[in-house]
Scaffold this motif. Structure first.
Motif, PDB file in Angstrom:
ATOM      1  N   ARG A 290      30.935 -18.597  50.379  1.00  0.00           N
ATOM      2  CA  ARG A 290      29.847 -18.597  51.017  1.00  0.00           C
ATOM      3  C   ARG A 290      29.966 -19.406  51.831  1.00  0.00           C
ATOM      4  O   ARG A 290      30.345 -20.004  53.567  1.00  0.00           O
ATOM      5  CB  ARG A 290      28.812 -19.423  50.018  1.00  0.00           C
ATOM      6  N   THR A 291      31.740 -20.111  51.279  1.00  0.00           N
ATOM      7  CA  THR A 291      31.993 -21.543  52.672  1.00  0.00           C
ATOM      8  C   THR A 291      32.735 -20.365  53.220  1.00  0.00           C
ATOM      9  O   THR A 291      33.177 -20.156  54.178  1.00  0.00           O
ATOM     10  CB  THR A 291      33.275 -22.035  51.644  1.00  0.00           C
ATOM     11  N   ALA A 292      33.454 -19.616  52.992  1.00  0.00           N
ATOM     12  CA  ALA A 292      34.855 -18.760  53.254  1.00  0.00           C
ATOM     13  C   ALA A 292      34.169 -17.799  54.519  1.00  0.00           C
ATOM     14  O   ALA A 292      34.613 -17.586  55.473  1.00  0.00           O
ATOM     15  CB  ALA A 292      35.662 -17.719  52.787  1.00  0.00           C
ATOM     16  N   ALA A 293      32.855 -17.032  53.659  1.00  0.00           N
ATOM     17  CA  ALA A 293      32.344 -16.572  54.945  1.00  0.00           C
ATOM     18  C   ALA A 293      31.919 -17.084  56.031  1.00  0.00           C
ATOM     19  O   ALA A 293      31.377 -16.284  57.262  1.00  0.00           O
ATOM     20  CB  ALA A 293      30.702 -15.758  54.511  1.00  0.00           C
ATOM     21  N   GLY A 294      31.002 -18.416  56.073  1.00  0.00           N
ATOM     22  CA  GLY A 294      30.997 -19.446  57.028  1.00  0.00           C
ATOM     23  C   GLY A 294      31.623 -19.712  57.657  1.00  0.00           C
ATOM     24  O   GLY A 294      31.944 -20.040  58.815  1.00  0.00           O
TER      25      GLY A 294
END
Length: 314
Positions: A290-294
């Protein structure tokens, strides 16, 4: 110099092995032993119904085409993004699906948030029901909560009051030292980089954030467009930290470093009290994804250059 966050676990083991009157139970205001299991319903899958994924440029931006059908949002708006780089990233997620479309692997398309979408429509068909709540792109396009730029900025800045790396424990000594060694360099960097005054506190009320610090951050975030702000708020929410998010945006931190720093106390407890393999591993990987996508979303929404090749698959 601050050591790589990827080596943190080795440091924790060294600290925990020191001969001292260490704790016999988890301590700290925010520390706890994660429950080993939680309810989890796998996201829906469906058979892949398209052969080619392409990108075209329209009047409103860049569009995604699944064969001859144009991708649309849950509210049936044409799926159009402002950056060709972002369109390429989204199209790559669709193109990388094999025989089965696994929406939970499409983090730019299915990042968890607060928006539960209606069925997505492709080419007039109610074909794609994204059951994993929302997409960062769809949230930007549909804006289901009808928030303006100022509201998005305030939503992110409010996390200053409860920023993960500003809350400190008073004991045990090993955790106090770990927080100081790993979190203080980030606060010092942010203070120097943005001209802020942050500080930390062991009080349950948290540190006192000066009004000027808020003003500086609001002014900085105002330089980003609405799309990027959606991503910023999303990452801040995942990490529970404005400071770590700034580190990612400024390339001061990698995703792996930011995630481990956000989980510092939890990882300390895992090293002390034990590791529940599937539960802890799943939560860590999910947060990383999620952090990478954001983070990718933020940078791609701020991207001004174009990508030459529109056709992903000949």
């Amino acid at each position: 110099m601050w050591r790589s966050c990827l080596c943190l676990r080795h440091g924790w083991r060294r600290l925990l092995n020191r001969p001292s009157g260490g704790p016999t139970a988890p301590v700290g205001k925010r520390a706890n032993i994660p429950f080993p299991f939680r309810a989890y319903a796998p996201p829906a899958e469906r058979k892949r119904f398209y052969q080619n994924v392409t990108i075209t440029q329209g009047e409103g931006g860049f569009e995604i085409n699944l064969d001859h059908r144009k991708l649309k949002t849950p509210q049936a708006k044409l799926f159009t993004v402002p950056s060709e780089a972002l369109a390429t990233a989204v199209a790559t997620e669709w193109d990388s699906q094999q025989d089965t479309i696994k929406f939970y692997t499409m983090h730019l398309v299915t990042s968890s948030h607060t928006y539960t979408p209606m069925p997505a429509v492709v080419g007039g068909d109610r074909a794609l029901c994204l059951l994993i709540q929302t997409t960062l792109c769809n949230t930007s396009l549909d804006n289901p909560m009808q928030r303006n730029k100022d509201q998005l900025i305030r939503a992110a800045v409010k996390f200053l009051d409860t920023d993960t790396i500003c809350y400190r424990v008073e004991e045990p000594e090993t955790l106090v030292e770990l927080q100081k060694n790993e979190w203080d360099p980030i606060l010092e960097w942010a203070e120097k980089r943005y001209g802020l005054e942050i500080g930390s506190s062991t009080s349950i009320m948290g540190p006192s954030i000066p009004a000027r610090t808020r003003e500086v951050l609001v002014s900085h975030l105002a330089s980003y467009n609405m799309w990027a702000l959606q991503g910023i708020e999303f990452v801040v929410t995942q990490l529970k930290s404005v400071m770590l998010t700034l580190g990612l945006m400024d390339l001061r931190l990698t995703v792996e470093q930011a995630v481990l720093l956000s989980r510092l106390e939890e990882e300390y407890q895992i090293q002390k009290w034990g590791h529940v393999e599937w539960a802890h591993d799943y939560e860590l990987r999910e947060l990383r994804a999620r952090t990478a996508a954001g983070t990718l979303f933020i940078h791609l929404c701020s991207e001004s250059t174009t990508v030459k090749h529109k056709l992903l698959q000949e």
